[in-house]
Design a protein around this motif. Structure first.
Motif, PDB file in Angstrom:
ATOM      1  N   GLN A 392      33.475 -10.398   5.189  1.00  0.00           N
ATOM      2  CA  GLN A 392      32.239 -10.162   4.445  1.00  0.00           C
ATOM      3  C   GLN A 392      31.779 -11.429   3.733  1.00  0.00           C
ATOM      4  OE1 GLN A 392      32.841  -7.511   1.224  1.00  0.00           O
ATOM      5  NE2 GLN A 392      30.660  -7.095   0.899  1.00  0.00           N
ATOM      6  N   GLY A 393      32.740 -12.096   3.056  1.00  0.00           N
ATOM      7  CA  GLY A 393      32.381 -13.299   2.305  1.00  0.00           C
ATOM      8  C   GLY A 393      31.887 -14.401   3.215  1.00  0.00           C
ATOM      9  N   PHE A 394      32.624 -14.647   4.319  1.00  0.00           N
ATOM     10  CA  PHE A 394      32.204 -15.704   5.242  1.00  0.00           C
ATOM     11  C   PHE A 394      30.831 -15.385   5.808  1.00  0.00           C
ATOM     12  CE2 PHE A 394      31.745 -17.778   9.278  1.00  0.00           C
ATOM     13  CZ  PHE A 394      32.326 -19.020   9.105  1.00  0.00           C
ATOM     14  N   ALA A 395      30.654 -14.125   6.251  1.00  0.00           N
ATOM     15  CA  ALA A 395      29.374 -13.746   6.856  1.00  0.00           C
ATOM     16  C   ALA A 395      28.226 -13.955   5.871  1.00  0.00           C
ATOM     17  CB  ALA A 395      29.423 -12.287   7.316  1.00  0.00           C
ATOM     18  N   ALA A 396      28.428 -13.541   4.610  1.00  0.00           N
ATOM     19  CA  ALA A 396      27.351 -13.660   3.631  1.00  0.00           C
ATOM     20  C   ALA A 396      26.977 -15.120   3.410  1.00  0.00           C
ATOM     21  CB  ALA A 396      27.777 -13.013   2.311  1.00  0.00           C
ATOM     22  N   VAL A 397      27.984 -15.974   3.176  1.00  0.00           N
ATOM     23  CA  VAL A 397      27.693 -17.386   2.925  1.00  0.00           C
ATOM     24  C   VAL A 397      27.121 -18.036   4.181  1.00  0.00           C
ATOM     25  CG1 VAL A 397      28.647 -19.586   2.194  1.00  0.00           C
ATOM     26  CG2 VAL A 397      29.563 -17.473   1.270  1.00  0.00           C
ATOM     27  N   PHE A 398      27.752 -17.716   5.319  1.00  0.00           N
ATOM     28  CA  PHE A 398      27.352 -18.370   6.568  1.00  0.00           C
ATOM     29  C   PHE A 398      25.909 -18.043   6.922  1.00  0.00           C
ATOM     30  CE2 PHE A 398      27.319 -18.610  11.267  1.00  0.00           C
ATOM     31  CZ  PHE A 398      27.659 -19.935  11.392  1.00  0.00           C
ATOM     32  N   PHE A 399      25.567 -16.744   6.959  1.00  0.00           N
ATOM     33  CA  PHE A 399      24.195 -16.391   7.317  1.00  0.00           C
ATOM     34  C   PHE A 399      23.224 -16.883   6.256  1.00  0.00           C
ATOM     35  CE2 PHE A 399      26.397 -13.097   9.953  1.00  0.00           C
ATOM     36  CZ  PHE A 399      26.104 -13.733  11.145  1.00  0.00           C
ATOM     37  N   GLY A 400      23.680 -16.875   5.000  1.00  0.00           N
ATOM     38  CA  GLY A 400      22.831 -17.412   3.935  1.00  0.00           C
ATOM     39  C   GLY A 400      22.469 -18.863   4.193  1.00  0.00           C
ATOM     40  N   VAL A 401      23.487 -19.734   4.313  1.00  0.00           N
ATOM     41  CA  VAL A 401      23.179 -21.164   4.469  1.00  0.00           C
ATOM     42  C   VAL A 401      22.504 -21.449   5.813  1.00  0.00           C
ATOM     43  CG1 VAL A 401      24.925 -22.046   2.873  1.00  0.00           C
ATOM     44  CG2 VAL A 401      25.504 -21.738   5.269  1.00  0.00           C
ATOM     45  N   VAL A 402      22.934 -20.737   6.865  1.00  0.00           N
ATOM     46  CA  VAL A 402      22.359 -21.032   8.182  1.00  0.00           C
ATOM     47  C   VAL A 402      20.873 -20.670   8.215  1.00  0.00           C
ATOM     48  CG1 VAL A 402      22.299 -20.260  10.582  1.00  0.00           C
ATOM     49  CG2 VAL A 402      24.443 -20.950   9.556  1.00  0.00           C
ATOM     50  N   LEU A 403      20.525 -19.462   7.780  1.00  0.00           N
ATOM     51  CA  LEU A 403      19.123 -19.046   7.859  1.00  0.00           C
ATOM     52  C   LEU A 403      18.265 -19.862   6.891  1.00  0.00           C
ATOM     53  CD1 LEU A 403      19.517 -15.196   8.236  1.00  0.00           C
ATOM     54  CD2 LEU A 403      19.163 -16.926   9.988  1.00  0.00           C
ATOM     55  N   TYR A 404      18.818 -20.130   5.709  1.00  0.00           N
ATOM     56  CA  TYR A 404      18.088 -20.926   4.711  1.00  0.00           C
ATOM     57  C   TYR A 404      17.810 -22.321   5.268  1.00  0.00           C
ATOM     58  CZ  TYR A 404      17.152 -22.967   0.092  1.00  0.00           C
ATOM     59  OH  TYR A 404      16.596 -23.598  -0.978  1.00  0.00           O
ATOM     60  N   THR A 405      18.873 -22.962   5.799  1.00  0.00           N
ATOM     61  CA  THR A 405      18.693 -24.312   6.336  1.00  0.00           C
ATOM     62  C   THR A 405      17.801 -24.287   7.573  1.00  0.00           C
ATOM     63  OG1 THR A 405      20.926 -24.773   5.572  1.00  0.00           O
ATOM     64  CG2 THR A 405      19.918 -26.407   7.007  1.00  0.00           C
ATOM     65  N   ALA A 406      17.944 -23.223   8.400  1.00  0.00           N
ATOM     66  CA  ALA A 406      17.129 -23.138   9.619  1.00  0.00           C
ATOM     67  C   ALA A 406      15.644 -23.176   9.274  1.00  0.00           C
ATOM     68  CB  ALA A 406      17.459 -21.861  10.388  1.00  0.00           C
ATOM     69  N   ALA A 407      15.258 -22.584   8.144  1.00  0.00           N
ATOM     70  CA  ALA A 407      13.849 -22.606   7.746  1.00  0.00           C
ATOM     71  C   ALA A 407      13.386 -24.045   7.530  1.00  0.00           C
ATOM     72  CB  ALA A 407      13.649 -21.780   6.478  1.00  0.00           C
ATOM     73  N   PHE A 408      14.222 -24.845   6.880  1.00  0.00           N
ATOM     74  CA  PHE A 408      13.830 -26.238   6.628  1.00  0.00           C
ATOM     75  C   PHE A 408      13.862 -27.046   7.928  1.00  0.00           C
ATOM     76  CE2 PHE A 408      15.059 -24.677   2.510  1.00  0.00           C
ATOM     77  CZ  PHE A 408      14.091 -25.213   1.683  1.00  0.00           C
ATOM     78  N   VAL A 409      14.907 -26.779   8.749  1.00  0.00           N
ATOM     79  CA  VAL A 409      15.003 -27.471  10.039  1.00  0.00           C
ATOM     80  C   VAL A 409      13.747 -27.164  10.867  1.00  0.00           C
ATOM     81  CG1 VAL A 409      16.249 -27.558  12.229  1.00  0.00           C
ATOM     82  CG2 VAL A 409      17.506 -27.577  10.080  1.00  0.00           C
ATOM     83  N   ALA A 410      13.315 -25.903  10.827  1.00  0.00           N
ATOM     84  CA  ALA A 410      12.138 -25.504  11.607  1.00  0.00           C
ATOM     85  C   ALA A 410      10.921 -26.330  11.199  1.00  0.00           C
ATOM     86  CB  ALA A 410      11.860 -24.015  11.409  1.00  0.00           C
ATOM     87  N   GLU A 411      10.728 -26.513   9.902  1.00  0.00           N
ATOM     88  CA  GLU A 411       9.585 -27.295   9.437  1.00  0.00           C
ATOM     89  C   GLU A 411       9.693 -28.749   9.875  1.00  0.00           C
ATOM     90  OE1 GLU A 411       7.393 -25.059   8.989  1.00  0.00           O
ATOM     91  OE2 GLU A 411       6.595 -25.971   7.178  1.00  0.00           O
ATOM     92  N   ILE A 412      10.927 -29.280   9.841  1.00  0.00           N
ATOM     93  CA  ILE A 412      11.120 -30.675  10.254  1.00  0.00           C
ATOM     94  C   ILE A 412      10.831 -30.827  11.743  1.00  0.00           C
ATOM     95  CG2 ILE A 412      12.867 -32.458  10.570  1.00  0.00           C
ATOM     96  CD1 ILE A 412      14.155 -31.393   7.959  1.00  0.00           C
ATOM     97  N   VAL A 413      11.345 -29.873  12.538  1.00  0.00           N
ATOM     98  CA  VAL A 413      11.121 -29.943  13.988  1.00  0.00           C
ATOM     99  C   VAL A 413       9.635 -29.802  14.302  1.00  0.00           C
ATOM    100  CG1 VAL A 413      11.522 -28.748  16.169  1.00  0.00           C
ATOM    101  CG2 VAL A 413      13.416 -29.158  14.619  1.00  0.00           C
ATOM    102  N   ARG A 414       8.978 -28.896  13.579  1.00  0.00           N
ATOM    103  CA  ARG A 414       7.538 -28.719  13.790  1.00  0.00           C
ATOM    104  C   ARG A 414       6.798 -30.032  13.503  1.00  0.00           C
ATOM    105  NH1 ARG A 414       2.748 -26.145  10.867  1.00  0.00           N
ATOM    106  NH2 ARG A 414       3.828 -26.674   8.953  1.00  0.00           N
TER     107      ARG A 414
END
Lengths: 525, 259
Positions: A392-414
């Motif tokens: 539970q802990g790994f999943a929460a942190v992992f999906f948190g940082v991955v999705l959060y960072t993915a939003a910024f990565v998406a803007e950079i790639v765009r």
């Protein structure tokens, strides 16, 4: 004419007073800055020492070799024997999360960034919505939201409801796939005795594959026939792996003949000598590297001109050498016990690992499969180490940082895609490329060239953001460190370890990103 | 006077060939601005057509409509028997048969010269890499720069880049080549090397539509010159006829300004 000549010479040779000499002034400022900085650091350190003594707070790294009397929720070792081992488990957890997170956030972010530019209205709006939702809410809130969601949505651990009969059963479904509010567990492939001998065969296979692919490439260039060098190389590796599965015990001698003598040699020499030798090797290696670096940048008749990037690399080499010295001199005695959880030194462990699994040909497969299990700790049921667990802990942190960072990565790639000139799209379409091929072969390679430096920043952010794991009790290096300094009171020491660890992570990421940055650079004249 | 078919006034031999591009009252708007006003013309096989006109007259827009880099809004464009509609399969088919060369070269800066040329054969025609690269080397030989194969576009001169761009377009073995001001971004001493390659193509029997300001090229190579202004075809004819005996006042004015 005769009047002006001497005065001209005089003007050319006259030295300016020292306070107007540009070289002198430059040096003076640098030295003054250095002195002030050193003085400030010294003052602060002495004050800290004084106040620590006044409060009779003890200092020292002794806790690294002492049993911390804690058990960790998850990691390579849930009952670490020493404080150093416990911190190492935390570091591995952090590295694991950061490495997987960087890969996934990059893939996901790239897809979402492309999606936001899609001509498909629905896809574009969904991507925009995702980006705005993720980046306008603090990461901590995302992590806690994921944590609570998992706790609320999934069935209680140790108790599952059969979807057909409604019958309540204990334990994991089938013992194969387990989904609960404590996390998810599936069967795991683990290494068995014999794995290391098998690895030797695969490594030999890799060399063979390299040679064969090179030969086939030469044949192709000479005859013009397609020879599929890459596919043949993969085939060779696969063949070595398959044959090695059965014949790997023949490499059992490596433990006895290679690592055991090294172990005996190290045992026979005074321990400090080995440590000092290793330090000298590290410093010489870094020195040689830096010298070669300067030589390569030296232009004829001029001293080396270094850019900021070059300085960064030189500093990194120095940092690596210094870290190696600290490891070899200060941490050596405990090192092997932290890394492999045994009091034996590294080569003893290697000698044993390679000596294991040397039965008859065909015995001891290098891999095995283990099924998820339940581990009781006091009154609490937990997922056991046998399965491949997503807690539970790994999943929460992992999906948190991955999705959060993915939003910024998406803007950079765009941004990177928009920076590619329109003529590139037109040229690609004009030669008949499909949109997907164009994106892959023409647009994205150029977009990433622009995006890579800001992407590197996001990777650093992601790595540092994993420290928010402390909010949900995931055992990353910060959480473990905090537990240890609560128990031992060695806060300063733990802080130093944290800082060095994150510094090492960040520098490593920077070096890797820089490497790709240089490789992706467009060749100009 | 409006030209319902600009093929009128060319030789009988040319008129007897098969049609390869047919444009029938093509209209194109950018918002309220009408860039093409009922353009009709038929291009014959192996014909070299030079399109002239002041800037903003719609020449580039017209040839970009022919491989659908721009969409026309009404009228019909038929290329080699295939009509350009929203059918993606037709668009792909036409694009692989029509090569295009741009004013700004638009080479792929991250790929070497040989990779630039072999990209389309590799990923559109699905040729094996060895074959695609051999084709690319042959084409580089043809445009006269075989020694530049491993270089990157940024390392070449403008003229060399444009010749690579021509080779890249030829790699798809097109039946038609479109040139959109291929020499306008070049230094004067490099124009000739590009025009020479284009002349060779024309002699080799390629169907070509060329937007250019090179009057020498038009005179020497073109089978037909089409003059456009304000999105309309004003006048069309053989080069001798066009340059020595223009009929329209607008044509005369244009020629008096540039010659």
């Amino acid at each position: 004419m005769t009047d002006t000549q001497p005065s001209l010479q005089l003007a050319a040779t006259a030295k300016p007073p020292f306070y107007r000499d540009a070289t002198f002034v430059k040096w003076l400022v640098q030295v003054a800055t250095l002195v002030v900085t050193l003085f400030a650091i010294g003052f602060l350190a002495r004050e800290a020492g004084d106040s620590l003594r006044a409060k009779s707070i003890q200092t020292g790294f002794g806790f690294l070799d002492v049993d911390p009397a804690i058990s960790l929720g998850e990691g390579i070792d849930t009952d670490p024997a020493t404080g150093g081992r416990a911190l190492w488990v935390g570091m591995v957890n952090t590295i694991r999360m950061a490495a997987a997170g960087i890969v996934l956030a990059t893939i996901l972010g790239t897809l979402i960034g492309i999606g936001r530019l899609s001509s498909n209205w629905l896809v574009a709006k969904l991507a925009s919505g995702f980006i705005e939702y993720m980046r306008n809410i603090p990461l901590l809130v995302h992590i806690i939201l994921f944590f609570v969601t998992i706790a609320v949505v999934f069935p209680d651990f140790g108790e599952n409801v059969d979807p057909v009969t409604g019958e309540v059963t204990q334990g994991p479904w089938n013992g194969v796939i387990h989904v609960s509010n404590k996390g998810f567990s599936v069967p795991r492939v683990h290494i068995e005795d014999g794995f290391y001998q098998w690895l030797i065969i695969v490594v030999i296979g890799c060399f063979a594959a390299r040679w064969i692919s090179r030969q086939r490439r030469i044949t192709r260039d000479q005859t013009g026939n397609e020879t599929y060098p890459l596919i043949s190389a993969l085939g060779v590796v696969a063949a070595f792996g398959a044959i090695g599965w059965f014949i790997h015990p023949i490499f059992g001698f490596v433990g006895d003949l290679l690592f055991a003598p090294i172990r005996d040699l190290i045992d026979a020499t005074p321990p400090n000598l080995v440590q000092l030798l290793l330090c000298v090797v590290a410093i010489i290696a870094a020195g040689l590297w830096i010298k070669g670096f300067f030589d390569a940048r030296r232009t004829p008749g001029d001293s080396a001109k270094l850019t900021d990037d070059d300085w960064f690399r030189v500093i990194f080499a120095g940092f690596a050498a210094a870290t190696a010295c600290v490891v070899f001199l200060v941490l050596w005695p405990g090192l092997s016990s932290w890394l492999v959880n045994s009091s034996r030194d590294l080569f003893d462990v290697l000698a044993n690992k390679f000596g294991e699994g040397r039965g008859n040909i065909g015995d001891d497969p290098p891999f095995g499969v283990s099924m998820p299990d339940i581990e009781k700790r006091g009154n609490f049921a937990n997922m056991g180490p046998a399965g491949l667990n997503l807690t539970q802990g790994f999943a929460a942190v992992f999906f948190g940082v991955v999705l959060y960072t993915a939003a910024f990565v998406a803007e950079i790639v765009r941004g990177g895609i928009l920076a590619v000139p329109k003529g590139q799209t037109e040229a690609a379409l004009a030669v008949g490329l499909r949109r997907s091929t164009m994106l892959r072969r023409v647009i994205l390679p150029q977009a990433f060239r622009v995006s890579l430096p800001p992407l590197g920043n996001q990777y650093l952010n992601l790595t540092k953001n994993t420290s928010l794991a402390i909010a949900v009790g995931y055992t990353d290096v910060v959480q473990v460190g905090q537990t240890i300094f609560n128990q031992t009171g060695r806060s300063l020491e733990v802080f130093i370890i944290w800082m060095l660890f994150y510094l090492a992570c960040s520098l490593t990421i920077s070096v890797v990103v820089n490497f790709f940055n240089v490789r992706l650079k467009i060749v100009e004249r | 006077m409006s030209f319902s078919d600009a093929t009128a006034a060319v030789s009988d031999e040319l008129a007897a060939r098969d049609d390869i591009i047919i444009c029938d009252s093509v209209d194109k708007w950018y918002g309220d601005f009408q860039a093409l006003k009922g353009v009709s013309a038929t291009i014959k096989e192996r014909e070299v057509v030079v399109v002239l006109g002041p800037s903003g007259s719609g020449k580039s827009t017209w040839i970009r409509c022919i491989n659908r880099l721009e969409q026309h809004q009404s009228g019909r464009i038929i290329v080699d028997g295939v009509e350009l509609t929203n059918d993606t399969r037709n668009i792909e088919k036409i694009r692989s048969e029509v090569g295009m060369v741009f004013q700004q070269f638009n080479l792929f800066p991250h790929l070497s010269v040989i990779d630039n040329i072999s990209l389309a054969p590799l990923w559109v025609r699905k040729r094996p890499r060895a074959e695609a690269e051999r084709l690319a080397s042959d084409l580089l030989e043809r445009v006269g720069i075989p020694e530049q194969a491993e270089k990157f576009p940024g390392q070449l001169s403008g003229g060399q880049q444009q010749r690579v761009a021509i080779a890249r377009a030829l790699a798809m073995e097109p039946r038609i080549m479109l040139f959109d001001e291929p020499t306008s971004a070049l230094d004067p001493e490099m124009i000739k090397e590009v025009l020479d390659v284009m002349k060779e193509l024309a002699v080799g029997g390629m169907t070509m539509m060329v937007v250019t300001h090179e009057m020498g090229f038009a005179r020497e190579v073109a089978d037909r010159v089409i003059f456009m202004e304000s999105g309309e075809i004003v006048e069309a004819g053989t080069p001798e006829h066009f340059f020595t005996d223009p009929q329209e006042d607008r044509t005369k004015l244009f020629l008096s300004q540039i010659l």
